[in-house]
Design an enzyme around this catalytic site. Structure first.
Site, PDB file in Angstrom:
ATOM      1  N   GLY A  54      25.772  33.540   9.065  1.00 55.39           N
ATOM      2  CA  GLY A  54      24.766  32.518   8.893  1.00 55.39           C
ATOM      3  C   GLY A  54      23.891  32.665  10.134  1.00 55.39           C
ATOM      4  N   CYS A  55      23.251  31.582  10.720  1.00 57.07           N
ATOM      5  CA  CYS A  55      22.389  31.486  11.723  1.00 57.07           C
ATOM      6  C   CYS A  55      23.323  32.002  13.012  1.00 57.07           C
ATOM      7  CB  CYS A  55      21.837  30.012  11.879  1.00 57.07           C
ATOM      8  SG  CYS A  55      20.926  29.641  13.633  1.00 57.07           S
ATOM      9  N   PHE A  56      22.879  32.937  13.832  1.00 58.72           N
ATOM     10  CA  PHE A  56      23.750  33.042  15.191  1.00 58.72           C
ATOM     11  C   PHE A  56      23.837  31.974  16.302  1.00 58.72           C
ATOM     12  CE2 PHE A  56      19.959  36.182  16.268  1.00 58.72           C
ATOM     13  CZ  PHE A  56      19.228  35.127  16.425  1.00 58.72           C
ATOM     14  N   TRP A  57      23.129  31.118  16.044  1.00 63.07           N
ATOM     15  CA  TRP A  57      23.145  29.643  17.031  1.00 63.07           C
ATOM     16  C   TRP A  57      24.554  29.072  16.992  1.00 63.07           C
ATOM     17  CZ3 TRP A  57      18.079  26.997  15.538  1.00 63.07           C
ATOM     18  CH2 TRP A  57      17.210  27.639  16.045  1.00 63.07           C
TER      19      TRP A  57
END
Length: 233
Positions: A54-57
Protein backbone atom coordinates in the site's frame (compact mmCIF):
# COMPACT_ATOMS: atom_id res chain seq x y z
CA UNK A 1 -2.41 7.51 -1.43
CA UNK A 2 -2.54 10.43 -3.82
CA UNK A 3 -2.65 14.19 -3.79
CA UNK A 4 -6.44 14.31 -4.02
CA UNK A 5 -6.85 12.02 -1.02
CA UNK A 6 -4.48 14.10 1.08
CA UNK A 7 -6.12 17.39 0.11
CA UNK A 8 -9.68 16.18 0.60
CA UNK A 9 -9.07 15.76 4.32
CA UNK A 10 -11.89 15.26 6.73
CA UNK A 11 -14.65 15.23 4.11
CA UNK A 12 -13.14 12.30 2.26
CA UNK A 13 -12.41 10.45 5.49
CA UNK A 14 -16.07 10.72 6.41
CA UNK A 15 -17.00 9.28 3.03
CA UNK A 16 -14.64 6.33 3.53
CA UNK A 17 -16.13 5.64 6.96
CA UNK A 18 -19.66 5.78 5.53
CA UNK A 19 -18.69 3.30 2.80
CA UNK A 20 -17.37 0.91 5.44
CA UNK A 21 -13.84 0.67 4.07
CA UNK A 22 -11.49 -1.22 6.42
CA UNK A 23 -7.78 -0.73 6.86
CA UNK A 24 -4.90 -2.96 7.77
CA UNK A 25 -4.17 -0.63 10.69
CA UNK A 26 -7.50 -1.50 12.27
CA UNK A 27 -7.06 -5.21 11.70
CA UNK A 28 -3.55 -6.07 12.85
CA UNK A 29 -3.20 -9.80 13.34
CA UNK A 30 -1.04 -11.31 16.07
CA UNK A 31 1.11 -13.82 14.20
CA UNK A 32 3.56 -16.53 15.23
CA UNK A 33 7.21 -16.06 14.42
CA UNK A 34 8.48 -17.82 11.30
CA UNK A 35 9.19 -21.49 11.90
CA UNK A 36 12.13 -21.13 9.51
CA UNK A 37 14.36 -18.09 9.71
CA UNK A 38 17.90 -16.86 9.21
CA UNK A 39 19.71 -16.98 12.57
CA UNK A 40 20.68 -13.62 14.00
CA UNK A 41 24.25 -12.59 13.35
CA UNK A 42 24.94 -15.02 10.50
CA UNK A 43 24.67 -12.35 7.81
CA UNK A 44 26.82 -9.26 7.28
CA UNK A 45 26.73 -6.24 9.60
CA UNK A 46 24.08 -4.56 7.46
CA UNK A 47 21.39 -6.27 5.38
CA UNK A 48 18.57 -5.02 3.16
CA UNK A 49 14.91 -5.97 2.85
CA UNK A 50 12.35 -4.45 0.48
CA UNK A 51 8.60 -4.65 1.15
CA UNK A 52 5.54 -3.15 -0.55
CA UNK A 53 2.12 -2.94 1.06
CA UNK A 54 0.00 0.00 0.00
CA UNK A 55 1.01 3.60 0.53
CA UNK A 56 4.67 3.69 1.47
CA UNK A 57 4.11 6.38 4.14
CA UNK A 58 2.67 3.92 6.64
CA UNK A 59 5.00 1.02 5.82
CA UNK A 60 8.00 3.29 6.24
CA UNK A 61 6.69 4.60 9.56
CA UNK A 62 6.16 1.11 10.96
CA UNK A 63 9.71 0.02 10.21
CA UNK A 64 11.16 3.31 11.43
CA UNK A 65 9.70 2.29 14.80
CA UNK A 66 11.18 -1.24 14.67
CA UNK A 67 14.26 -2.08 16.73
CA UNK A 68 17.24 -3.21 14.68
CA UNK A 69 16.23 -1.12 11.66
CA UNK A 70 19.02 1.26 10.70
CA UNK A 71 17.16 3.11 7.96
CA UNK A 72 13.87 2.83 6.04
CA UNK A 73 13.46 4.66 2.74
CA UNK A 74 10.26 5.09 0.72
CA UNK A 75 10.63 4.38 -2.97
CA UNK A 76 9.70 2.30 -5.98
CA UNK A 77 10.47 -1.29 -7.00
CA UNK A 78 9.32 -3.57 -9.79
CA UNK A 79 9.67 -1.22 -12.75
CA UNK A 80 12.25 0.73 -14.71
CA UNK A 81 14.31 3.74 -13.66
CA UNK A 82 12.71 5.96 -16.29
CA UNK A 83 9.28 5.65 -14.64
CA UNK A 84 10.44 5.69 -11.02
CA UNK A 85 8.76 8.94 -10.04
CA UNK A 86 5.50 9.57 -8.28
CA UNK A 87 3.35 10.88 -11.12
CA UNK A 88 4.22 7.94 -13.39
CA UNK A 89 3.91 5.28 -10.69
CA UNK A 90 0.50 6.70 -9.76
CA UNK A 91 -0.89 5.63 -13.15
CA UNK A 92 -0.55 1.99 -12.15
CA UNK A 93 1.02 1.17 -15.51
CA UNK A 94 4.75 1.23 -14.69
CA UNK A 95 5.16 -2.12 -12.95
CA UNK A 96 6.40 -0.31 -9.87
CA UNK A 97 4.99 -0.77 -6.39
CA UNK A 98 5.30 1.85 -3.69
CA UNK A 99 7.94 0.13 -1.57
CA UNK A 100 10.20 0.61 1.42
CA UNK A 101 13.86 -0.35 1.48
CA UNK A 102 14.86 -1.39 4.99
CA UNK A 103 18.47 -1.49 6.11
CA UNK A 104 18.79 -3.55 9.27
CA UNK A 105 21.31 -5.03 11.67
CA UNK A 106 20.90 -8.84 11.53
CA UNK A 107 22.48 -9.12 14.96
CA UNK A 108 19.51 -7.23 16.40
CA UNK A 109 16.63 -8.44 14.23
CA UNK A 110 16.24 -11.27 11.75
CA UNK A 111 14.73 -11.15 8.28
CA UNK A 112 11.94 -13.41 9.47
CA UNK A 113 11.09 -11.02 12.29
CA UNK A 114 10.83 -8.19 9.78
CA UNK A 115 8.42 -10.34 7.78
CA UNK A 116 6.39 -10.92 10.93
CA UNK A 117 6.06 -7.14 11.39
CA UNK A 118 5.22 -6.71 7.71
CA UNK A 119 2.43 -9.30 7.64
CA UNK A 120 1.05 -8.54 11.10
CA UNK A 121 1.10 -4.75 11.33
CA UNK A 122 2.30 -2.95 8.21
CA UNK A 123 -0.51 -3.99 5.85
CA UNK A 124 -3.22 -6.54 5.02
CA UNK A 125 -1.62 -9.23 2.82
CA UNK A 126 -4.99 -10.58 1.66
CA UNK A 127 -5.94 -7.45 -0.32
CA UNK A 128 -5.14 -7.70 -4.02
CA UNK A 129 -3.77 -4.53 -5.61
CA UNK A 130 -5.13 -2.28 -2.90
CA UNK A 131 -4.83 -1.22 0.72
CA UNK A 132 -7.73 0.59 2.37
CA UNK A 133 -8.78 3.48 0.09
CA UNK A 134 -5.79 3.11 -2.26
CA UNK A 135 -6.21 0.87 -5.30
CA UNK A 136 -4.02 -0.10 -8.24
CA UNK A 137 -1.06 -2.37 -8.89
CA UNK A 138 1.24 0.28 -7.41
CA UNK A 139 -0.33 -0.54 -4.02
CA UNK A 140 0.11 -4.30 -4.27
CA UNK A 141 1.47 -6.48 -1.50
CA UNK A 142 4.97 -7.61 -2.49
CA UNK A 143 8.17 -8.94 -0.97
CA UNK A 144 11.18 -8.15 -3.15
CA UNK A 145 13.82 -10.61 -1.96
CA UNK A 146 17.52 -9.89 -2.36
CA UNK A 147 18.89 -13.41 -1.98
CA UNK A 148 17.87 -17.08 -2.24
CA UNK A 149 17.84 -17.30 1.56
CA UNK A 150 15.38 -14.39 1.83
CA UNK A 151 13.21 -16.04 -0.82
CA UNK A 152 13.13 -19.29 1.12
CA UNK A 153 12.25 -17.60 4.43
CA UNK A 154 9.46 -15.62 2.76
CA UNK A 155 8.04 -18.61 0.87
CA UNK A 156 8.00 -20.79 3.97
CA UNK A 157 6.45 -18.08 6.12
CA UNK A 158 3.63 -17.41 3.64
CA UNK A 159 2.94 -21.15 3.53
CA UNK A 160 3.01 -21.30 7.34
CA UNK A 161 0.55 -18.42 7.70
CA UNK A 162 -1.80 -19.73 5.02
CA UNK A 163 -1.84 -23.16 6.67
CA UNK A 164 -2.63 -21.60 10.05
CA UNK A 165 -5.60 -19.71 8.53
CA UNK A 166 -5.03 -16.66 10.72
CA UNK A 167 -6.31 -14.22 8.09
CA UNK A 168 -9.82 -13.81 6.70
CA UNK A 169 -8.55 -14.74 3.24
CA UNK A 170 -5.61 -16.21 1.36
CA UNK A 171 -2.35 -14.27 1.29
CA UNK A 172 -1.88 -12.66 -2.14
CA UNK A 173 1.58 -11.20 -1.53
CA UNK A 174 3.81 -11.29 -4.59
CA UNK A 175 7.29 -12.75 -4.04
CA UNK A 176 9.71 -11.39 -6.62
CA UNK A 177 13.47 -10.85 -6.93
CA UNK A 178 14.61 -7.29 -6.39
CA UNK A 179 16.08 -5.94 -9.61
CA UNK A 180 16.42 -2.35 -8.43
CA UNK A 181 15.09 0.07 -5.83
CA UNK A 182 14.63 3.75 -6.55
CA UNK A 183 14.19 6.19 -3.63
CA UNK A 184 11.06 8.33 -3.79
CA UNK A 185 11.02 12.10 -3.89
CA UNK A 186 12.29 13.87 -0.78
CA UNK A 187 8.82 15.07 0.26
CA UNK A 188 7.70 11.46 0.71
CA UNK A 189 10.44 10.62 3.22
CA UNK A 190 9.49 10.59 6.92
CA UNK A 191 6.03 11.75 5.84
CA UNK A 192 4.04 10.14 8.65
CA UNK A 193 6.34 11.55 11.33
CA UNK A 194 6.44 15.03 9.82
CA UNK A 195 2.68 15.21 9.14
CA UNK A 196 0.88 13.56 12.08
CA UNK A 197 -1.99 16.05 11.71
CA UNK A 198 -2.79 14.94 8.18
CA UNK A 199 -6.24 13.28 8.16
CA UNK A 200 -4.85 10.49 5.97
CA UNK A 201 -1.94 9.80 8.33
CA UNK A 202 -4.17 9.95 11.41
CA UNK A 203 -6.72 7.59 9.88
CA UNK A 204 -4.52 5.03 8.16
CA UNK A 205 -0.93 5.20 9.42
CA UNK A 206 -0.70 6.26 13.07
CA UNK A 207 -2.85 3.26 14.11
CA UNK A 208 -0.26 0.97 12.50
CA UNK A 209 2.43 2.35 14.80
CA UNK A 210 0.12 1.94 17.79
CA UNK A 211 -0.56 -1.64 16.73
CA UNK A 212 3.15 -2.37 16.47
CA UNK A 213 3.58 -1.26 20.06
CA UNK A 214 0.57 -3.32 21.16
CA UNK A 215 1.01 -6.49 19.09
CA UNK A 216 4.82 -6.71 18.96
CA UNK A 217 6.14 -4.69 21.93
CA UNK A 218 9.40 -6.67 21.92
CA UNK A 219 10.52 -4.87 18.73
CA UNK A 220 8.82 -1.50 19.19
CA UNK A 221 11.10 1.54 19.10
CA UNK A 222 9.60 4.71 20.55
CA UNK A 223 11.86 7.18 18.73
CA UNK A 224 11.74 6.56 14.97
CA UNK A 225 14.86 6.24 12.85
CA UNK A 226 14.33 8.91 10.22
CA UNK A 227 15.80 9.31 6.75
CA UNK A 228 16.47 12.96 7.53
CA UNK A 229 18.63 11.99 10.50
CA UNK A 230 20.72 9.71 8.28
CA UNK A 231 21.41 12.38 5.66
CA UNK A 232 22.26 14.90 8.36
CA UNK A 233 25.21 12.86 9.54
Amino acid sequence: MNKFVVAAGTLMLSAWAWMGLSTAAENAVKLPAPAFDLPKGTESARETAVFAGGCFWGVQAVFQHTQGVLNAVSGYAGGQQATAHYDSVGTGRTGHAESVQISYDPKQISYGKLLQVYFSVAHDPTQLNRQGPDSGTQYRSAVFYTSPSQKEVAERYVAQLDAAKLFHGKIVTQLAPLTAFYPAEAYHQDYATLNPGSPYIARFDLPKIANLKSVMPEVYLDKPVLVSSQTAR
